[in-house]
Motif scaffolding. Structure first.
Motif, PDB file in Angstrom:
ATOM      1  N   LYS B  57       0.840  -1.193   0.000  1.00  0.00           N
ATOM      2  CA  LYS B  57       0.000   0.000   0.000  1.00  0.00           C
ATOM      3  C   LYS B  57       0.878   1.248   0.000  1.00  0.00           C
ATOM      4  N   GLN B  58       2.149   1.052  -0.321  1.00  0.00           N
ATOM      5  CA  GLN B  58       3.084   2.166  -0.278  1.00  0.00           C
ATOM      6  C   GLN B  58       4.203   1.913  -1.278  1.00  0.00           C
ATOM      7  N   CYS B  59       4.888   2.988  -1.635  1.00  0.00           N
ATOM      8  CA  CYS B  59       6.062   2.851  -2.493  1.00  0.00           C
ATOM      9  C   CYS B  59       7.289   3.111  -1.645  1.00  0.00           C
ATOM     10  N   CYS B  60       8.427   2.592  -2.051  1.00  0.00           N
ATOM     11  CA  CYS B  60       9.609   2.887  -1.263  1.00  0.00           C
ATOM     12  C   CYS B  60      10.695   3.548  -2.086  1.00  0.00           C
ATOM     13  N   LEU B  61      11.481   4.306  -1.362  1.00  0.00           N
ATOM     14  CA  LEU B  61      12.598   5.056  -1.934  1.00  0.00           C
ATOM     15  C   LEU B  61      13.838   4.644  -1.155  1.00  0.00           C
ATOM     16  N   ILE B  62      14.841   4.167  -1.863  1.00  0.00           N
ATOM     17  CA  ILE B  62      16.068   3.764  -1.163  1.00  0.00           C
ATOM     18  C   ILE B  62      16.831   5.022  -0.745  1.00  0.00           C
ATOM     19  N   LEU B  63      17.142   5.105   0.534  1.00  0.00           N
ATOM     20  CA  LEU B  63      17.906   6.263   1.014  1.00  0.00           C
ATOM     21  C   LEU B  63      19.379   5.932   1.141  1.00  0.00           C
ATOM     22  N   ASP B  64      19.646   4.732   1.610  1.00  0.00           N
ATOM     23  CA  ASP B  64      21.019   4.354   1.867  1.00  0.00           C
ATOM     24  C   ASP B  64      21.109   2.839   1.780  1.00  0.00           C
ATOM     25  N   GLY B  65      22.149   2.325   1.147  1.00  0.00           N
ATOM     26  CA  GLY B  65      22.293   0.882   0.993  1.00  0.00           C
ATOM     27  C   GLY B  65      21.888   0.447  -0.413  1.00  0.00           C
ATOM     28  N   ILE B  80      18.129 -12.638  -9.940  1.00  0.00           N
ATOM     29  CA  ILE B  80      18.040 -11.238  -9.525  1.00  0.00           C
ATOM     30  C   ILE B  80      17.795 -10.419 -10.778  1.00  0.00           C
ATOM     31  N   PHE B  81      16.729  -9.609 -10.756  1.00  0.00           N
ATOM     32  CA  PHE B  81      16.363  -8.832 -11.943  1.00  0.00           C
ATOM     33  C   PHE B  81      17.107  -7.517 -12.015  1.00  0.00           C
ATOM     34  N   ALA B  82      17.263  -6.888 -10.869  1.00  0.00           N
ATOM     35  CA  ALA B  82      17.791  -5.528 -10.904  1.00  0.00           C
ATOM     36  C   ALA B  82      18.305  -5.156  -9.530  1.00  0.00           C
ATOM     37  N   PHE B  83      19.265  -4.264  -9.535  1.00  0.00           N
ATOM     38  CA  PHE B  83      19.760  -3.701  -8.279  1.00  0.00           C
ATOM     39  C   PHE B  83      19.267  -2.269  -8.150  1.00  0.00           C
ATOM     40  N   TYR B  84      19.012  -1.873  -6.925  1.00  0.00           N
ATOM     41  CA  TYR B  84      18.543  -0.508  -6.661  1.00  0.00           C
ATOM     42  C   TYR B  84      19.434   0.150  -5.627  1.00  0.00           C
ATOM     43  N   VAL B  85      19.733   1.407  -5.892  1.00  0.00           N
ATOM     44  CA  VAL B  85      20.665   2.143  -5.043  1.00  0.00           C
ATOM     45  C   VAL B  85      19.985   3.438  -4.586  1.00  0.00           C
ATOM     46  N   PRO B  86      20.604   4.198  -3.699  1.00  0.00           N
ATOM     47  CA  PRO B  86      19.942   5.400  -3.188  1.00  0.00           C
ATOM     48  C   PRO B  86      19.397   6.296  -4.301  1.00  0.00           C
ATOM     49  N   GLY B  87      18.189   6.765  -4.102  1.00  0.00           N
ATOM     50  CA  GLY B  87      17.514   7.585  -5.094  1.00  0.00           C
ATOM     51  C   GLY B  87      16.525   6.785  -5.917  1.00  0.00           C
ATOM     52  N   ASP B  88      16.703   5.470  -5.948  1.00  0.00           N
ATOM     53  CA  ASP B  88      15.798   4.645  -6.757  1.00  0.00           C
ATOM     54  C   ASP B  88      14.497   4.354  -6.004  1.00  0.00           C
ATOM     55  N   MET B  89      13.400   4.279  -6.772  1.00  0.00           N
ATOM     56  CA  MET B  89      12.126   3.794  -6.236  1.00  0.00           C
ATOM     57  C   MET B  89      11.817   2.473  -6.925  1.00  0.00           C
ATOM     58  N   PRO B  90      12.140   1.369  -6.283  1.00  0.00           N
ATOM     59  CA  PRO B  90      12.056   0.078  -6.962  1.00  0.00           C
ATOM     60  C   PRO B  90      10.633  -0.379  -7.230  1.00  0.00           C
ATOM     61  N   ASP B  91       9.667   0.128  -6.511  1.00  0.00           N
ATOM     62  CA  ASP B  91       8.331  -0.443  -6.670  1.00  0.00           C
ATOM     63  C   ASP B  91       7.274   0.608  -6.969  1.00  0.00           C
ATOM     64  N   ILE B  92       7.631   1.614  -7.756  1.00  0.00           N
ATOM     65  CA  ILE B  92       6.608   2.561  -8.218  1.00  0.00           C
ATOM     66  C   ILE B  92       5.483   1.785  -8.886  1.00  0.00           C
ATOM     67  N   GLU B  93       5.863   0.729  -9.586  1.00  0.00           N
ATOM     68  CA  GLU B  93       4.862  -0.023 -10.342  1.00  0.00           C
ATOM     69  C   GLU B  93       3.747  -0.573  -9.476  1.00  0.00           C
ATOM     70  N   SER B  94       3.996  -0.707  -8.168  1.00  0.00           N
ATOM     71  CA  SER B  94       2.937  -1.251  -7.307  1.00  0.00           C
ATOM     72  C   SER B  94       1.730  -0.310  -7.273  1.00  0.00           C
TER      73      SER B  94
END
Lengths: 245, 245
Positions: B57-65, B80-94
């Motif tokens: 019910k939410q999207c996430c934004l990687i801040l660190d890590g 593994i499909f993809a790596f996400y780093v700070p600044g990325d929003m991996p699950d906007i699609e949700s």
DNA sequence: TTGCAGATTTAACTTATGATAACGTAGAGA
DNA sequence: TCTCTACGTTATCATAAGTTAAATCTGCAA
């Protein structure tokens, strides 16, 4: 190919039907799409619809036939990323990403309807719901791409091929171009190989393995699935990634 | 990890900077993003941020890590499909696709900021330009996925690994987490293998090949690119698919 | 019919990668 | 210091897939 998809064959009607297969559309949405001006063009087999490196000013909608997106590497090897069938808009992304990093090629003779970017943009600006449906469509395209990644990364040749056959069956069925476990697959084995990350010889071997297992036959471009559940098992196919309603 | 990305470390500021790296944002856009309410959470290494099958019910934004999206097949193999780093929003699609068909996993300790879907939706409804920037971001995610397809389909192990190293360098540089041809790569060789469609033994062999060629060193999670142009050549790396401004 | 070009199939051989298992290393904690 | 554990490395063998080339097959046009 064939004229399926029900009665109204106009490009807007096809697009509406396609978007409605994965999202809810109101009458207002349908009306807005219905106003889009399309220009229809037919491409002979094995010709380029959009070239690698182009910056198109229009989006296209496949009306009839198949197309694929591909890229060629320095050593001449090709990779096909995805196949597109009637109802699909393979290059919606050109609205946002201006240079195509891959080409779009017609397989057999393929009829395509073009809409200018400016008309698409006007539609999107004025109709958030349609914009969301189009966005959603590009996200589903991405899930198919991820499914392809899993295939290439972790399935063996036979499983990859089985998976592609399953996916295309389900997709073609939603546009009434497949039923009764059979459909027209207008690909050469070399193209199949380029999609599956195989050599054409190995694609041939894998196809024969599927035949020997009694799962499919493929003759004269007609694919017949003899054992759907066996094929789906071989492929570990789970259609939920297609997000059909 | 490290605190890069300039002065303002707040989640909205990071998101603004990220989106501005691939799209134009007006002051109004920035203001609207600045109002988003985020909830910050830290995950230990190797824990799940979003589970396969969840309907977030939410999207996430990687801040660190770092985080990655992956799926596990019946036989236990992982991709593994993809790596996400700070600044990325991996699950906007949700926002659009309600069931996640893959999990999101924190690699090392990872800090994540969550925004509720309803707040994202309100932002998107009221600010078309931000919606377009987010859409564009998901399209770039898809181009990376296609690049992965080409790697898995048509590059050999060494080229695949070189390509990943190049991509992560360029991406991390845009968020100031890499410079001087070196960065922290918090992956085990087994994870590298799962991303590249290899066995961990062969990932090890390929890494050693890259070392022997004098292209990179990787020791204690620090990747040092000794010969960028050699690495890029080996990978046939062309960063245009990342669509950085 | 004949000939041709493209597609498929088969075969022989090579190679990249997988599987398994043993061994090395380094850090964490008792 | 010792042990435990997670990773990384090495070696050996097995196999999936690539390569090359030639033999069919197919459809098509002269």
């Amino acid at each position: 190919m064939s004229d399926a998809l029900g009665s109204d064959q106009s490009p807007p009607a096809l697009l509406i039907r396609k978007l409605a297969s994965t999202a809810q559309l109101s009458d207002r949405d349908r009306g807005a799409i219905g106003m889009l001006p399309f220009a229809v063009l037919t491409f002979p087999g094995r010709t380029s619809i959009v070239h690698e490196g182009d910056a198109p000013k229009q989006c296209c909608l496949i009306l009839d036939g198949w197309a694929y997106r591909c890229r060629t590497l320095a050593n001449g090897q090709r990779q096909i990323f995805a196949f597109y069938v009637p109802g699909d808009m393979p290059d919606i992304e050109s609205l946002h990403l201006h240079v195509m990093d891959q080409g779009l090629v017609a397989i057999a003779q393929t009829t395509v309807a073009f809409v200018a970017h400016k008309d698409m943009r006007a539609l999107i600006q004025s109709n958030t719901n349609v914009a969301m449906a189009l966005w959603r469509d590009t996200l589903i395209d991405a899930t198919r791409c991820r499914e392809r990644v899993i295939s290439l990364g972790r399935r063996q040749a036979v499983g990859r091929m089985a998976h592609l056959f399953c996916e295309m069956y389900v997709r073609l069925r939603t546009v009434a171009l497949a039923d009764d476990l059979r459909y027209l697959l207008p690909l050469t084995q070399a193209e199949l190989a380029d999609a599956l990350g195989l050599s054409s010889v190995h694609a041939n071997r894998s196809l024969q393995e599927l035949r020997k297992m009694g799962l499919v036959t493929l003759h004269r471009r007609e694919l017949i699935i003899q054992d759907w559940s066996g094929l789906a098992t071989t492929a570990e196919f789970d259609p939920s990634y297609l997000h059909l309603i």
